[in-house]
Motif scaffolding. Structure first.
Motif, short mmCIF file in Angstrom:
data_model
loop_
_atom_site.label_atom_id
_atom_site.label_comp_id
_atom_site.label_asym_id
_atom_site.label_seq_id
_atom_site.Cartn_x
_atom_site.Cartn_y
_atom_site.Cartn_z
N LYS A 36 -20.36 -34.80 -83.86
CA LYS A 36 -21.32 -35.19 -84.42
C LYS A 36 -21.89 -36.13 -85.43
N SER A 37 -22.28 -36.37 -86.45
CA SER A 37 -22.74 -37.33 -87.16
C SER A 37 -21.71 -37.65 -88.16
N SER A 38 -21.94 -39.40 -89.02
CA SER A 38 -20.60 -39.27 -89.56
C SER A 38 -21.11 -39.27 -90.95
N THR A 39 -22.44 -39.01 -91.04
CA THR A 39 -23.23 -38.99 -91.85
C THR A 39 -23.53 -38.25 -92.51
N ASN A 40 -24.83 -37.00 -91.74
CA ASN A 40 -24.66 -36.03 -92.12
C ASN A 40 -24.99 -34.75 -90.69
N PRO A 41 -23.88 -34.12 -91.11
CA PRO A 41 -23.35 -33.19 -91.07
C PRO A 41 -24.99 -31.50 -90.14
N ILE A 42 -25.24 -32.35 -90.82
CA ILE A 42 -26.95 -31.32 -90.29
C ILE A 42 -27.04 -31.69 -89.13
N ASP A 43 -27.16 -31.28 -88.30
CA ASP A 43 -27.73 -32.10 -86.72
C ASP A 43 -29.33 -31.70 -86.90
N SER A 44 -30.05 -31.38 -87.64
CA SER A 44 -31.89 -30.83 -87.54
C SER A 44 -32.21 -32.35 -88.09
N GLN A 45 -31.59 -32.87 -89.17
CA GLN A 45 -32.46 -33.88 -89.97
C GLN A 45 -31.53 -35.44 -89.34
N ASN A 46 -31.00 -35.53 -88.25
CA ASN A 46 -30.37 -36.20 -87.59
C ASN A 46 -31.80 -37.06 -86.48
N ILE A 47 -32.36 -35.75 -86.24
CA ILE A 47 -33.60 -35.95 -85.69
C ILE A 47 -34.67 -37.01 -86.42
N MET A 48 -35.55 -37.81 -86.21
CA MET A 48 -36.99 -39.07 -86.37
C MET A 48 -37.43 -37.75 -86.53
N HIS A 49 -38.08 -38.15 -88.16
CA HIS A 49 -39.60 -37.74 -88.89
C HIS A 49 -40.30 -37.48 -87.85
N GLU A 50 -41.23 -36.36 -87.96
CA GLU A 50 -41.61 -36.04 -87.30
C GLU A 50 -41.82 -35.87 -85.87
N GLN A 51 -40.51 -35.99 -85.58
CA GLN A 51 -39.95 -34.79 -83.66
C GLN A 51 -39.61 -34.30 -83.87
N ASP A 52 -39.40 -33.49 -82.44
CA ASP A 52 -38.57 -32.19 -82.57
C ASP A 52 -37.35 -32.65 -81.28
N PHE A 53 -36.81 -33.30 -81.08
CA PHE A 53 -35.73 -33.22 -80.60
C PHE A 53 -35.39 -35.07 -80.38
N PHE A 54 -33.52 -35.19 -80.17
CA PHE A 54 -33.35 -36.14 -80.01
C PHE A 54 -32.48 -36.21 -79.06
N MET A 55 -32.04 -37.07 -78.60
CA MET A 55 -31.31 -37.27 -77.30
C MET A 55 -30.37 -38.95 -77.40
N LEU A 56 -29.08 -38.90 -76.77
CA LEU A 56 -28.48 -39.55 -76.67
C LEU A 56 -27.68 -39.09 -74.92
N GLN A 57 -26.81 -41.21 -74.79
CA GLN A 57 -26.68 -40.51 -73.70
C GLN A 57 -25.89 -42.11 -73.70
N GLY A 58 -24.73 -41.81 -73.58
CA GLY A 58 -23.92 -43.34 -72.59
C GLY A 58 -22.88 -43.07 -72.24
N SER A 59 -23.07 -44.32 -71.18
CA SER A 59 -22.32 -44.77 -69.99
C SER A 59 -21.03 -45.61 -70.32
N TYR A 60 -20.30 -44.99 -69.28
CA TYR A 60 -18.97 -45.50 -70.16
C TYR A 60 -17.79 -45.90 -69.14
N ILE A 61 -17.28 -47.06 -69.18
CA ILE A 61 -16.14 -47.00 -68.30
C ILE A 61 -14.33 -46.93 -68.79
N ALA A 62 -13.79 -45.61 -68.55
CA ALA A 62 -12.95 -45.75 -68.85
C ALA A 62 -11.57 -46.86 -68.28
#
Length: 371
Positions: free
Chosen positions: A50-76
């Motif tokens: 979840k976002s640290s600032t906005n609990p409503i997920d859909s409001q984190n999508i960029m204006h005029e867009q239909d989705f967002f995507m985040l991908q992280g590659s980590y090394i433990a």
């Protein structure tokens, strides 16, 4: 834990971002409103679902867009690679995957990538209601203790059901009320004991960080307050039934717990200057980092520092620079509008670092010589 690479699509004002990070220090420089905090928030999202600032997920999508995507590659810390993916379409449930396998419960992900974030919104810990301070405890403990998170979730579900009965037009069924009260009491005791243990171990580290940053100019304290200190939670719930029925919600329980924050002998909320409050909050968060690093899985958390130097005098800035530039912390992400602050840190760092410029949602790596 090290975040090696992040890919972002349509998250807030970040349309398309792909970055490779330093394993030590990553600095983001830009004017206000350009996207620095949004980049840190994307990193936060991959840890907490979840976002640290906005609990409503859909409001984190960029204006005029239909989705967002985040991908992280980590090394433990042990060298294993972890691929974390989150996708969210409007009016659909978000997908969260670890190494291409979707989670059945998002809570199972919490703690895999431990993270501590220091941001301007932390001021709510001092000025806000008790829910802010409970959230602070919850965020720390749930990252290393699955039993705590499970008990907290079950407690909140039971309380919600009890509140439904309290608000009803008909007199609540005693047996059903007892079921929810017994669950609240049992889960509440688990949460209470774990919060007590956490605060007891946390306070000395917190006070040590404050003393270092302020150079022993003030004394600070932190104290845990809970209804559970007054005796049996179950008995308190039973005794409070009639009053709760009038109010329409539960007045007793660990959902009312609080932290008392003091500067000297007085509440910091009333006594502290802006600089003292900021020092208090930074000390809390750095102690949170230290606690997580030593507890549970012994995984080094990521440290996110958003606009950390604002409202601090030169001597406190210098002390924080010494702390952050040392090897006590792992991978750090830091934002500022002022390149001078970051240059002071970079001069003291032994090892690699990266500097990124942020402008209108575009993020590009800069060379050392660029201003």
């Amino acid at each position: 834990m090290i975040l090696k690479r992040i890919s972002i699509l349509n998250y807030k004002n970040l349309e398309q971002v792909e970055l490779d990070f330093s394993s030590k220090m990553n600095c983001f420089i830009g004017q206000n409103g350009m996207g620095k905090t949004n980049l840190l928030d994307a990193v936060y999202y991959l840890s907490f679902c979840k976002s640290s600032t906005n609990p409503i997920d859909s409001q984190n999508i960029m204006h005029e867009q239909d989705f967002f995507m985040l991908q992280g590659s980590y090394i433990a810390d042990g060298g294993d690679v972890e691929e974390i993916y989150c996708g969210m379409k409007r009016r659909q449930k978000k997908q969260f995957k670890r190494n291409k396998k979707e989670y059945t419960r998002l809570s199972d992900h919490i703690g895999l990538v431990p993270l501590v974030m220091v941001s301007p919104s932390d001021s709510d810990l001092i000025s806000g209601g008790s829910e802010e301070r409970r959230r602070f405890m919850d965020v720390v403990i749930s990252q290393y203790d699955k039993e705590y998170l499970d008990a907290l979730i079950r407690y909140n579900k039971a309380m919600t059901q009890r509140n439904v009965l309290l608000k009803g037009d008909m007199e609540p069924d005693d047996e059903l009320m007892s079921v929810w009260e017994e669950m609240m009491a049992a889960c509440g005791e688990v949460v209470y004991k774990k919060r007590c243990k956490f605060i007891e171990e946390f306070i000395p580290t917190f006070q040590a960080f404050y003393s270092y940053i302020s150079q022993d100019k003030e004394q600070v304290s932190l104290a845990y307050e809970s209804h559970a200190m007054q005796g049996s939670l179950l008995q308190q719930l039973i005794d409070s039934r009639q009053r709760d029925r009038i109010m329409g919600y539960s007045l007793k329980g660990i959902h009312k717990d609080d932290l008392s924050m003091s500067l000297g002998d007085y509440p910091i909320k009333k006594e502290g200057s802006q600089g003292q409050n900021k020092t208090y909050l930074i000390a809390l968060k750095l102690a949170q980092f230290d606690f997580l690093r030593r507890t549970g899985s012994n995984t080094t958390p990521l440290l996110l520092l958003d606009d950390i130097f604002d409202k601090l005098d030169a001597s406190r800035v210098e002390q924080i620079v010494k702390l952050v530039a040392g090897d006590r912390f792992g991978q750090i992400f830091i934002t500022d509008t002022n390149r001078d602050h970051l240059d002071k840190i970079l001069k003291k760092i032994e090892g690699e670092y990266k500097v990124f410029g942020v402008s209108d949602g575009m993020i590009e790596e800069r060379g050392d010589a660029e201003e």
